[in-house]
Design a protein around this motif. Structure first.
Motif, PDB file in Angstrom:
ATOM      1  N   ASP A  15       0.854  -1.183   0.000  1.00 44.47           N
ATOM      2  CA  ASP A  15       0.000   0.000   0.000  1.00 44.47           C
ATOM      3  C   ASP A  15       0.892   1.236   0.000  1.00 44.47           C
ATOM      4  O   ASP A  15       2.119   1.127   0.006  1.00 44.47           O
ATOM      5  CB  ASP A  15      -0.931   0.006   1.215  1.00 44.47           C
ATOM      6  N   LEU A  16       0.274   2.401   0.018  1.00 43.40           N
ATOM      7  CA  LEU A  16       1.023   3.659   0.034  1.00 43.40           C
ATOM      8  C   LEU A  16       1.207   4.117   1.479  1.00 43.40           C
ATOM      9  O   LEU A  16       0.243   4.197   2.242  1.00 43.40           O
ATOM     10  CB  LEU A  16       0.275   4.731  -0.759  1.00 43.40           C
ATOM     11  N   PHE A  17       2.467   4.416   1.840  1.00 39.69           N
ATOM     12  CA  PHE A  17       2.767   4.837   3.201  1.00 39.69           C
ATOM     13  C   PHE A  17       3.648   6.077   3.168  1.00 39.69           C
ATOM     14  O   PHE A  17       4.715   6.077   2.564  1.00 39.69           O
ATOM     15  CB  PHE A  17       3.497   3.725   3.962  1.00 39.69           C
ATOM     16  N   LEU A  18       3.193   7.144   3.840  1.00 45.09           N
ATOM     17  CA  LEU A  18       4.000   8.350   3.988  1.00 45.09           C
ATOM     18  C   LEU A  18       4.898   8.173   5.202  1.00 45.09           C
ATOM     19  O   LEU A  18       4.426   8.115   6.339  1.00 45.09           O
ATOM     20  CB  LEU A  18       3.105   9.574   4.155  1.00 45.09           C
ATOM     21  N   ARG A  19       6.215   8.084   4.971  1.00 44.16           N
ATOM     22  CA  ARG A  19       7.152   7.809   6.057  1.00 44.16           C
ATOM     23  C   ARG A  19       8.298   8.827   6.134  1.00 44.16           C
ATOM     24  O   ARG A  19       8.950   8.932   7.156  1.00 44.16           O
ATOM     25  CB  ARG A  19       7.750   6.412   5.887  1.00 44.16           C
ATOM     26  N   HIS A  20       8.564   9.544   5.045  1.00 49.85           N
ATOM     27  CA  HIS A  20       9.720  10.440   4.983  1.00 49.85           C
ATOM     28  C   HIS A  20       9.247  11.895   5.008  1.00 49.85           C
ATOM     29  O   HIS A  20       8.092  12.192   4.709  1.00 49.85           O
ATOM     30  CB  HIS A  20      10.536  10.162   3.721  1.00 49.85           C
ATOM     31  N   PRO A  21      10.125  12.816   5.344  1.00 53.76           N
ATOM     32  CA  PRO A  21       9.725  14.224   5.439  1.00 53.76           C
ATOM     33  C   PRO A  21       9.185  14.766   4.108  1.00 53.76           C
ATOM     34  O   PRO A  21       9.765  14.522   3.052  1.00 53.76           O
ATOM     35  CB  PRO A  21      11.013  14.940   5.832  1.00 53.76           C
ATOM     36  N   TYR A  22       8.090  15.485   4.190  1.00 54.86           N
ATOM     37  CA  TYR A  22       7.541  16.202   3.031  1.00 54.86           C
ATOM     38  C   TYR A  22       8.194  17.569   2.901  1.00 54.86           C
ATOM     39  O   TYR A  22       8.445  18.044   1.798  1.00 54.86           O
ATOM     40  CB  TYR A  22       6.025  16.354   3.183  1.00 54.86           C
ATOM     41  N   PHE A  23       8.501  18.186   4.018  1.00 55.63           N
ATOM     42  CA  PHE A  23       9.057  19.535   4.016  1.00 55.63           C
ATOM     43  C   PHE A  23      10.588  19.490   4.047  1.00 55.63           C
ATOM     44  O   PHE A  23      11.195  18.504   4.456  1.00 55.63           O
ATOM     45  CB  PHE A  23       8.532  20.332   5.211  1.00 55.63           C
ATOM     46  N   GLU A  24      11.201  20.579   3.609  1.00 59.40           N
ATOM     47  CA  GLU A  24      12.657  20.677   3.568  1.00 59.40           C
ATOM     48  C   GLU A  24      13.239  20.670   4.974  1.00 59.40           C
ATOM     49  O   GLU A  24      12.758  21.378   5.855  1.00 59.40           O
ATOM     50  CB  GLU A  24      13.039  21.964   2.838  1.00 59.40           C
ATOM     51  N   HIS A  25      14.270  19.850   5.154  1.00 59.67           N
ATOM     52  CA  HIS A  25      14.985  19.773   6.427  1.00 59.67           C
ATOM     53  C   HIS A  25      16.469  19.988   6.172  1.00 59.67           C
ATOM     54  O   HIS A  25      16.985  19.630   5.112  1.00 59.67           O
ATOM     55  CB  HIS A  25      14.782  18.408   7.088  1.00 59.67           C
ATOM     56  N   ALA A  26      17.161  20.545   7.167  1.00 62.07           N
ATOM     57  CA  ALA A  26      18.604  20.763   7.014  1.00 62.07           C
ATOM     58  C   ALA A  26      19.346  19.440   6.878  1.00 62.07           C
ATOM     59  O   ALA A  26      20.266  19.306   6.068  1.00 62.07           O
ATOM     60  CB  ALA A  26      19.138  21.557   8.201  1.00 62.07           C
ATOM     61  N   GLU A  27      18.930  18.441   7.660  1.00 63.33           N
ATOM     62  CA  GLU A  27      19.575  17.136   7.601  1.00 63.33           C
ATOM     63  C   GLU A  27      18.910  16.282   6.529  1.00 63.33           C
ATOM     64  O   GLU A  27      17.686  16.139   6.516  1.00 63.33           O
ATOM     65  CB  GLU A  27      19.501  16.435   8.960  1.00 63.33           C
ATOM     66  N   PRO A  28      19.699  15.696   5.628  1.00 60.31           N
ATOM     67  CA  PRO A  28      19.116  14.905   4.541  1.00 60.31           C
ATOM     68  C   PRO A  28      18.771  13.483   4.988  1.00 60.31           C
ATOM     69  O   PRO A  28      19.197  13.026   6.053  1.00 60.31           O
ATOM     70  CB  PRO A  28      20.242  14.865   3.510  1.00 60.31           C
ATOM     71  N   LEU A  29      18.013  12.799   4.139  1.00 58.33           N
ATOM     72  CA  LEU A  29      17.832  11.362   4.294  1.00 58.33           C
ATOM     73  C   LEU A  29      19.072  10.662   3.750  1.00 58.33           C
ATOM     74  O   LEU A  29      19.602  11.044   2.700  1.00 58.33           O
ATOM     75  CB  LEU A  29      16.605  10.884   3.522  1.00 58.33           C
ATOM     76  N   GLU A  30      19.525   9.642   4.451  1.00 54.88           N
ATOM     77  CA  GLU A  30      20.705   8.891   4.022  1.00 54.88           C
ATOM     78  C   GLU A  30      20.271   7.554   3.431  1.00 54.88           C
ATOM     79  O   GLU A  30      19.440   6.848   3.995  1.00 54.88           O
ATOM     80  CB  GLU A  30      21.636   8.648   5.211  1.00 54.88           C
ATOM     81  N   TRP A  31      20.873   7.219   2.265  1.00 56.76           N
ATOM     82  CA  TRP A  31      20.576   5.959   1.597  1.00 56.76           C
ATOM     83  C   TRP A  31      21.876   5.218   1.319  1.00 56.76           C
ATOM     84  O   TRP A  31      22.925   5.824   1.111  1.00 56.76           O
ATOM     85  CB  TRP A  31      19.833   6.205   0.276  1.00 56.76           C
ATOM     86  N   ASP A  32      21.780   3.905   1.285  1.00 62.00           N
ATOM     87  CA  ASP A  32      22.924   3.061   0.952  1.00 62.00           C
ATOM     88  C   ASP A  32      22.413   1.947   0.050  1.00 62.00           C
ATOM     89  O   ASP A  32      21.751   1.017   0.513  1.00 62.00           O
ATOM     90  CB  ASP A  32      23.558   2.490   2.225  1.00 62.00           C
ATOM     91  N   ASP A  33      22.699   2.050  -1.251  1.00 61.37           N
ATOM     92  CA  ASP A  33      22.074   1.152  -2.226  1.00 61.37           C
ATOM     93  C   ASP A  33      23.041   0.848  -3.358  1.00 61.37           C
ATOM     94  O   ASP A  33      23.671   1.763  -3.902  1.00 61.37           O
ATOM     95  CB  ASP A  33      20.808   1.809  -2.791  1.00 61.37           C
ATOM     96  N   THR A  34      23.157  -0.407  -3.722  1.00 64.88           N
ATOM     97  CA  THR A  34      24.036  -0.806  -4.819  1.00 64.88           C
ATOM     98  C   THR A  34      23.351  -0.728  -6.172  1.00 64.88           C
ATOM     99  O   THR A  34      23.994  -0.901  -7.202  1.00 64.88           O
ATOM    100  CB  THR A  34      24.535  -2.246  -4.619  1.00 64.88           C
TER     101      THR A  34
END
Length: 278
Positions: free
Chosen positions: A176-195
């Protein structure tokens, strides 16, 4: 980490992606079609072709151009185009692709924030930014100021971008659709680690860490207005040109992906046009 470290990690990741995306074996962006068919346009430019209007003869700059498929497409519609990207590997691949296709396009390596050090201010009739670009920039206001400074009076920004509602969704949850990450701008970014990247590639990525910032639609529009631009068009779309939510989307004949079960529930991308008053 500070902002320079975040951006350096992103640059390493895009340097890694460039050769994989530009592969001539049919993987990545499938760039062979631009060489084989000198009239071929990227799906992103084709999608917005009517909204772009007649750009023949316009002086254009494509910000965050990556390997140049959208840039070449704009040139094929008659614009005099310069592509700009912070990734040296991307610029090298874009330059080689333009040589292989025979299209007359100039490419410049520069971070968007320092674009005015590489390009003349107030000299472009069109600033173009394609899908999946703004999430790599920490500040909508800083980006909008650069756009305004690059545009000539009467010139226009054309932006096709993934919707911030989509960026706020958790793609790892497939039922299903889930809102989990910030919608608005934040100083600290989301971090990803993906090959993996967003298109099929022959080998995995080695520079896997990336950092992204979301910017709300209101923040983007307000930033452009504060930079002196006038919003002329804002259209939200129920499609996006990659399988952003795996297992929940269906590919259309236009190259766009749409939600299979909940089509129309949420906007997935948008097109915005803003003009610098003459």
């Amino acid at each position: 980490m500070n902002i320079d470290n975040y951006l350096a990690a992103n640059e390493a990741n895009w340097n890694d992606r460039a050769g994989l995306h530009a592969a001539r074996d049919g993987s990545g962006y499938g760039v062979g079609r631009y060489i084989d068919d000198r009239t071929a346009l990227s799906d992103v430019v084709e999608f917005d072709r009517q909204l772009l209007g007649d750009i023949a003869g316009l002086s254009a700059v494509h910000l965050q151009c990556h390997i140049g498929t959208d840039t070449i497409s704009l040139a094929r519609l008659g614009a005099n185009v310069t592509g700009l990207d912070f990734s040296a590997a991307s610029i090298a691949e874009a330059t080689q692709l333009a040589r292989d296709t025979g299209d007359s396009v100039q490419f410049v390596q520069s971070d968007v924030h320092r674009a005015l050090d590489a390009l003349p201010a107030g000299s472009f009739d069109l600033v173009y930014t394609g899908i999946g670009a703004l999430c790599w920039l920490p500040s909508a206001r800083a980006w909008a100021a650069v756009v305004s400074d690059l545009l000539a009076p009467g010139g226009a920004l054309h932006l096709r971008e993934a919707h911030p509602i989509l960026w706020a969704m958790d793609e790892s949850l497939t039922d299903d659709l889930f809102l989990r990450h910030p919608y608005f701008e934040h100083a600290e970014p989301l971090e990803w680690d993906d090959t993996e990247t967003y298109v099929p590639t022959a080998t995995p990525l080695t520079a896997t860490k990336t950092y992204e910032w979301n910017h709300s639609l209101g923040e983007i529009v307000t930033a452009l207005i504060e930079s002196g631009l006038r919003i002329e068009l804002l259209i939200e779309h129920e499609s996006v040109p990659w399988e952003a939510l795996p297992g929940q989307m269906t590919l259309g004949t236009d190259g766009e992906w749409r939600l299979t079960e909940r089509s129309g529930v949420a906007p997935l991308s948008y097109t915005l046009r803003a003009v610098k008053p003459a």
